[in-house]
Write a protein that holds these residues in place. Sequence first.
Motif: not given
Length: 683
Positions: A227-231, A294-298, A302-304, A306-315
Motif C-alpha cells: 500500500v504505502i510504497k505503491p501509492c 485517495i488518488k491511489c484507490i480512486n 490508469g490502474r489503482g 485495487l481493481l473495481e471488483e474489489y474496490k467496491w468493498h470500501l463503500s
Amino acid sequence: MECHFVAILLLVVSVFTDGSDTNKRFDIAFRNFLKDHGYRGGAVAAMKQGRLIHTKGYGVDEEGHQIEDTTLFPASSASKSITAVAILTLVQDGTLDLKSKVFGHAGILHMLKPLTKNSPDPRLHDITVDHLLHHSAGWDLNKGPLYDPMLNEVYIKRGNDVPDIKKIMDSESPVSYFDTIRYVMSQKLYFTPGTRTVYSNLGYTILGRIIEEVSDTSYEDYVKRHVIKPCGMWHTRIGRWGKNGVLKLDNHSSRMSNSLSHQLAFSIYEALHPDIIDSTLGWYTTVFDMMRFIKCINPKNGRGILLEEYKWHLSSREPAAPVQHSENWFGAGFRANTKGVLWQDGDPHADDMILFHHSVTSEMPDSWIFFLKGRGLKHLKHASHELMELMETGGIYNDFIRDMSDMQQLGHDGENVMIKFAVDEHHLDAFVNAFKREHYDIRWISAYSLNRHRTHFTIIAEEVSSSTSKDFVLEHGLSEKKLFSRKLELESDGYNMTFLQNYKSASHDFTYVFLAIFRKHGYAQTTQMKFGIHHYPRPYDKLLGLYTEKAFFPTVQSYIKHNYEGKISFIFVKEIRPQKIRFKTYHGLSEKKLGKVVKMNARFGRKLTYIDASTAEKTSSFSVVFSTEQPAVWLFKLGLTKDEVTRLILDKQADGLMPNRIVAYTNKQKQLKFALYLEKRKN
C-alpha cells in the motif's frame, strides 16, 4: 569550470514556497474556523481530478511549533482505511476470503485460544473478516465493564473500575495485542456478529494480525510493500518517535459523553505504544500522503492498487437489516452514504480529522483532508464541505510536485525538471512511485552517506508524456547475488538494466550494495550490453580497452574505494551508429584532480556523460566518463553547498542550461558538498 555559450531563452525556475495566495477566500474562512472552534492549528489539502490544488499548514502544534503542510500527523482512524485496503489486496490476489472465519479450529487465528478453556460465547466462532472490516463483529466500546479493550491500561492508570487485563493475563507492559485479544475472546459478545455496527479499535487490531498470519510477514512490512510504497506515500510510517524510543504523543482536551470510553481527558496517543495500535490507529502521515492514498484507490487514469471488483468493498454495506435502511454506514475502512461519499473521521480520543472523497461532478474539490490540533466538533464532515465550497479549483499547478522537489526548472520547450537533494533510502521506493504517478522519470540518481548516519539519494527527475514514457523498475540495497537474479527475472519480462551504482548502505550496516534501474525495452533490439561488478582498476582498464575495439562505450562506471582498494562496476553498450563515439574515462580521482580533468576534456570538445563519487578513508574519490556523444554546451562546478547549487541553476537559466548530473560527496573538511553538471543540448 565553465564551458557554455550565452543564449536568449525564457526559463522559469521555482524554489518552492507556499502557494496559498490563490485561495484567499478559503484561507480566511479556514483561519476563522480554527479560531471559532478552539483548534490550535491544523493542515489541509484538497484535490481535484487527481491534481493537488491546495495544501497549507496553520497555527501551532502542542509544543508551539509552526504547523506546515509537511507536518506529520497521527492518521487516527485513517489507519483503519489503510488496513482495509491492505486486506483487500490480499483478497484481490486470492490469499484471503472475506467470508473466512477468524477464530476457532478452522479460523485464520486458530492458534489464539480464549483465557478459559471454552469460550463463554459460541458466536465468537461466527466472526468473519468481513465483520471486522465493517465494525460488526459483536463488540461495543460504549458498554462496560470492558469498554474499549485497547485502552485498558489507560483506564487502569486513571483508576477506572474496569477489569485489569495486564494483571489477569499476567502480562508485561504494554499488554500485547495477543493477550488483549485472548482476554476478549473469553468475554460475552454484546450482539450477534453481522446484526449491528459499532466502531471498534479491537476489530482493526485483529485485522492486523490476520494480515500477518496470511502474508507470513509483519503488518508494517506488508502494508509498506503493498500500500504505502505503491501509492507513493513516502512520508508515512508507524509512529512518530521521540526520546528514549517513546512515541511522540499529543495531549489535548477530550470530547465528553456519558460513556467511560469517551471520558478520557487526553489523546489516545499519550499512553499507547505504536506497536499495540499499529493497524487501528498507529500510522503517522501528512496531508500530501493522504491525498496520494485517495488518488491511489480512486485513480483518474490508469490502474489503482485495487481493481473495481474489489474496490467496491470500501463503500459496501453490512448486510444487517438496520444498516440497510440507513443513509450512512460503516464500509470497509471508511464511512459511506447513499450519495457516493467515502469519508473517515478521527478516533474519539484523538485529534479531529476528516478524510473525504466524493464522485459527484461539481466545481468543488473531489477529495480533501483536514488534520486538526484539538477536538470537539461533532459535524466536521459538514463543516469541511462548506469550507471546500470556497476553494478555487482552476489552474494547472500541482502541489504533489512541490512536495517532491527542492526546486523545479521549466524551459520554454516544455522540458520540466525537478531536483530532490536528499531522499532517505528507507523512503526511496515510495518516493520514486510518487513521482512516477505524476508522470516523472528519473534523469539521474546518486547515493551518498554522511558521517555514517544515514544513506540518502540525490535525484533529478524529468516530466514525460504518457505516450513517450517507458516503464522502469528501480531496485536498491541489492547484494551481488540478488542483482544477478533480479536482472534475469526482469529481462524475462522485457526489462533491460540501464543504470547501476555501487554504494554504501546504512540499512545494510554500511556494507556496499547496488542500485539498479531496469527499463522496459530500454535498449533497441540491435543494441548489445555487457556489465560487470567489482573489477579492480587495472583489469578493468584492460577489459575496457578490449570492448572499445569492438565499438562498446561505457555508460556506467561506478567506483568504490574499500580498504584502500578501488573497485569498479560498469555497463558497456554497443549501438548501431553512423559514427563511433569517442570517450575518455577516469577513476580514483581526487577533487583537485577532477577539476583539472574537466578543463582538459572541455578543451577537446567532450562533455561529461557519467560521474560517481565514493567517500572512504576520510576522502572522496571520483569516477567520470567524457564523450563526444551529442555535443553540448555545458557547465560543471565542484564544491557547492545545496544553496549554491540552487543559486547556480538560477543564475544560468538564461543560458538554457538544465541540471543533468549531480553527486554529493564529503571534502577534506568532512563537509557535504555537491558536484553539479548543467547541459544545454545543441539542436
